[in-house]
Design an enzyme around this catalytic site. Structure first.
Site, PDB file in Angstrom:
ATOM      1  N   GLU A  24       0.826  -1.210   0.000  1.00 24.56           N
ATOM      2  CA  GLU A  24       0.000   0.000   0.000  1.00 24.56           C
ATOM      3  C   GLU A  24       0.859   1.258   0.000  1.00 24.56           C
ATOM      4  O   GLU A  24       2.073   1.205   0.248  1.00 24.56           O
ATOM      5  CB  GLU A  24      -0.912   0.000   1.216  1.00 24.56           C
ATOM      6  CG  GLU A  24      -0.163  -0.017   2.539  1.00 24.56           C
ATOM      7  CD  GLU A  24      -0.950   0.616   3.671  1.00 24.56           C
ATOM      8  OE1 GLU A  24      -1.367   1.779   3.512  1.00 24.56           O
ATOM      9  OE2 GLU A  24      -1.130  -0.046   4.704  1.00 24.56           O
ATOM     10  N   LYS A  85      -6.050  10.261   1.006  1.00 26.35           N
ATOM     11  CA  LYS A  85      -5.960   8.914   1.573  1.00 26.35           C
ATOM     12  C   LYS A  85      -7.190   8.160   1.086  1.00 26.35           C
ATOM     13  O   LYS A  85      -8.303   8.444   1.514  1.00 26.35           O
ATOM     14  CB  LYS A  85      -5.940   9.039   3.108  1.00 26.35           C
ATOM     15  CG  LYS A  85      -5.982   7.739   3.871  1.00 26.35           C
ATOM     16  CD  LYS A  85      -6.002   8.026   5.382  1.00 26.35           C
ATOM     17  CE  LYS A  85      -6.455   6.806   6.163  1.00 26.35           C
ATOM     18  NZ  LYS A  85      -6.704   7.116   7.582  1.00 26.35           N
ATOM     19  N   VAL A 105      -5.413   0.072   3.145  1.00 20.77           N
ATOM     20  CA  VAL A 105      -5.559  -1.382   3.026  1.00 20.77           C
ATOM     21  C   VAL A 105      -6.762  -1.717   2.141  1.00 20.77           C
ATOM     22  O   VAL A 105      -6.660  -2.532   1.214  1.00 20.77           O
ATOM     23  CB  VAL A 105      -5.691  -2.038   4.424  1.00 20.77           C
ATOM     24  CG1 VAL A 105      -6.135  -3.486   4.310  1.00 20.77           C
ATOM     25  CG2 VAL A 105      -4.362  -1.941   5.172  1.00 20.77           C
ATOM     26  N   SER A 139     -12.978   1.167  10.628  1.00 23.71           N
ATOM     27  CA  SER A 139     -12.279   1.245   9.347  1.00 23.71           C
ATOM     28  C   SER A 139     -12.966   0.408   8.269  1.00 23.71           C
ATOM     29  O   SER A 139     -13.404  -0.722   8.516  1.00 23.71           O
ATOM     30  CB  SER A 139     -10.840   0.765   9.525  1.00 23.71           C
ATOM     31  OG  SER A 139     -10.184   0.774   8.276  1.00 23.71           O
ATOM     32  N   ALA A 140     -12.991   0.961   7.072  1.00 23.85           N
ATOM     33  CA  ALA A 140     -13.506   0.226   5.914  1.00 23.85           C
ATOM     34  C   ALA A 140     -12.634  -0.992   5.586  1.00 23.85           C
ATOM     35  O   ALA A 140     -13.063  -1.886   4.850  1.00 23.85           O
ATOM     36  CB  ALA A 140     -13.583   1.156   4.705  1.00 23.85           C
ATOM     37  N   ASP A 141     -11.427  -1.044   6.161  1.00 21.33           N
ATOM     38  CA  ASP A 141     -10.554  -2.206   5.933  1.00 21.33           C
ATOM     39  C   ASP A 141     -11.245  -3.508   6.341  1.00 21.33           C
ATOM     40  O   ASP A 141     -11.052  -4.550   5.698  1.00 21.33           O
ATOM     41  CB  ASP A 141      -9.251  -2.088   6.752  1.00 21.33           C
ATOM     42  CG  ASP A 141      -8.349  -0.948   6.299  1.00 21.33           C
ATOM     43  OD1 ASP A 141      -8.625  -0.338   5.251  1.00 21.33           O
ATOM     44  OD2 ASP A 141      -7.364  -0.676   7.016  1.00 21.33           O
ATOM     45  N   LYS A 158      -3.579  -2.180  14.814  1.00 15.26           N
ATOM     46  CA  LYS A 158      -2.795  -1.221  15.592  1.00 15.26           C
ATOM     47  C   LYS A 158      -3.334  -1.116  17.018  1.00 15.26           C
ATOM     48  O   LYS A 158      -4.539  -1.091  17.226  1.00 15.26           O
ATOM     49  CB  LYS A 158      -2.824   0.149  14.920  1.00 15.26           C
ATOM     50  CG  LYS A 158      -2.223   0.142  13.529  1.00 15.26           C
ATOM     51  CD  LYS A 158      -2.152   1.563  12.986  1.00 15.26           C
ATOM     52  CE  LYS A 158      -1.938   1.547  11.492  1.00 15.26           C
ATOM     53  NZ  LYS A 158      -3.127   1.144  10.721  1.00 15.26           N
TER      54      LYS A 158
HETATM   55  N1  PSU Z   1      -0.037   0.168   8.577  1.00 19.11           N
HETATM   56  C1  PSU Z   1       0.937   0.979   9.077  1.00 19.11           C
HETATM   57  N2  PSU Z   1       0.741   2.329   8.987  1.00 19.11           N
HETATM   58  C2  PSU Z   1      -0.374   2.883   8.392  1.00 19.11           C
HETATM   59  C3  PSU Z   1      -1.389   2.029   7.873  1.00 19.11           C
HETATM   60  C4  PSU Z   1      -1.161   0.671   7.986  1.00 19.11           C
HETATM   61  O1  PSU Z   1       1.948   0.492   9.607  1.00 19.11           O
HETATM   62  O2  PSU Z   1      -0.491   4.112   8.330  1.00 19.11           O
HETATM   63  C5  PSU Z   1      -2.637   2.642   7.234  1.00 19.11           C
HETATM   64  C6  PSU Z   1      -3.308   1.675   6.247  1.00 19.11           C
HETATM   65  O3  PSU Z   1      -3.398   2.329   4.988  1.00 19.11           O
HETATM   66  C7  PSU Z   1      -4.690   1.443   6.826  1.00 19.11           C
HETATM   67  C8  PSU Z   1      -4.935   2.751   7.485  1.00 19.11           C
HETATM   68  O4  PSU Z   1      -5.652   1.090   5.850  1.00 19.11           O
HETATM   69  O5  PSU Z   1      -3.683   2.978   8.159  1.00 19.11           O
HETATM   70  C9  PSU Z   1      -6.120   2.731   8.446  1.00 19.11           C
HETATM   71  O6  PSU Z   1      -6.762   3.964   8.398  1.00 19.11           O
HETATM   72  P1  PSU Z   1      -8.248   4.148   9.010  1.00 19.11           P
HETATM   73  O7  PSU Z   1      -8.100   3.781  10.457  1.00 19.11           O
HETATM   74  O8  PSU Z   1      -8.567   5.604   8.788  1.00 19.11           O
HETATM   75  O9  PSU Z   1      -9.146   3.238   8.234  1.00 19.11           O
HETATM   76 MN    MN Z   2     -11.791   5.695  10.420  1.00 23.93          MN
END
Ligand code: PSU
Ligand code: MN
Length: 303
Positions: A24, A85, A105, A139-141, A158
């Site tokens: 990514e 993003k 992701v 997250s949409a992931d 995380k």
């Molecule tokens: N893994 C990392 N650092 C990051 C990410 C993943 O070590 O910054 C990113 C990925 O792109 C993941 C995003 O999809 O963080 C999650 O963002 P959100 O919580 O807004 O969906």
């Molecule tokens: Mn979010």
């Protein structure tokens, strides 16, 4: 027609039937500070090559979906400010309007599937944020893992997230969560957590076989492979917990919401740990890239 282009390296890999691993770009633009972000992006690509596979870093540049970036593209993306993003919701709009954006992701999984790539390495997936019962920030992931057939190698979710709720949503969505080489679900900067992963595998061949079995059964989604950070690079969870709490309180006070939350927290934790969180993040991404390459090679062998 989707404006989509392959780097010379990925194009050759497709023609030769080589194993390919998707990467990514949000981790480059929003996850790590410049200039380390570019250095790490290159190292991760090198790790995949050293393991015998071909890296395909994915991004949208001026309305074209790029599968594999050359060094100039990687460098300019890593230096650019205010890059979008992209996730499932806005990726098509970005392409259609000629925009530039880094893929999360979710968006990288969509692009990988379009390109016929089955394995993808990242740091940690997005998940259910702490306080989601009020903010609804999920997250949409997670939903992407339920519908797009790509095996994603991450160091768990995380630790800034509500990991317990994240695992619940993944279960509801029918996503196999497979810890690699241990029973516990890893917590990104830390190897373990108090949570047990629903599944465990110790061999890339098992992971590849499970991926193929899902396909054979017509199950649409992917798999989450939770690969613990190497022991010498981990930050113990107890040490990190108060730092995460401080970062979270700062985010609240600063009124950070939506897409801004994860990048803000990662940056704040980087500051509060005086750069140690970044060292750990780099080690875990590289470790995930190596495992993803092994899975991709096995997949090619078994398919
Ligand atoms: N893994 C990392 N650092 C990051 C990410 C993943 O070590 O910054 C990113 C990925 O792109 C993941 C995003 O999809 O963080 C999650 O963002 P959100 O919580 O807004 O969906
Ligand atoms: Mn979010």
């Amino acid at each position: 027609m989707i404006p989509m282009t392959y780097s010379a390296e990925v194009d050759a890999a497709r023609k030769n039937g080589a194993a390919i691993v998707a990467l990514e770009s949000t981790i480059i633009t929003h996850g790590m500070p410049y200039p380390q972000n570019i250095e790490v992006a290159r190292q991760v690509e090198g790790d995949i090559r050293d393991a015998g596979a071909v890296p395909a870093t994915i991004a949208v540049i001026k309305g074209t979906l790029h599968i594999g970036l050359d060094d100039d593209q990687l460098t300019s993306l890593g230096q650019a400010k205010g890059v979008a993003k992209l996730s499932r919701a806005d990726m098509a709009a970005c392409i259609a309007t000629g925009g530039t954006g880094a893929t999360t992701v979710a968006a990288t999984m969509i692009a990988a599937q379009l390109a016929g790539i089955h394995v993808f390495a990242t740091g940690g997936i997005g998940g259910v944020h702490k306080g989601a019962e009020n903010s609804f920030d999920i997250s949409a992931d997670l939903m992407e893992l339920a519908q797009t057939a790509v095996t994603v190698v991450a160091a768990g979710a995380k630790a800034i997230l509500d990991v317990e709720k994240t695992l619940e949503v993944l279960e509801t969505q029918g996503v196999p969560v497979i810890a690699y080489g241990q029973d516990a679900f890893p917590a990104f900067w830390s190897r373990g957590s108090k949570l047990k992963a629903p599944l465990r595998m110790d061999d890339p061949a098992q992971i590849a076989a499970a991926h193929l079995m899902r396909g054979a059964m017509g199950l649409p989604g992917g798999q989450l492979i939770a690969n613990p950070i190497p022991a010498d690079a981990e930050i113990p969870a107890a040490e990190l917990a108060p730092i995460i709490a401080t970062a979270q309180a700062d985010a609240m006070r600063a009124g950070i919401t939506g897409k801004g939350v994860t990048p803000y927290l990662l940056q704040r934790i980087f500051e509060l740990t005086k750069g140690r969180s970044l060292e750990a993040n780099i080690a875990l991404v590289r470790n995930n890239a190596r495992l993803a390459a092994q899975i991709a090679l096995k997949l090619r062998e078994l398919a």
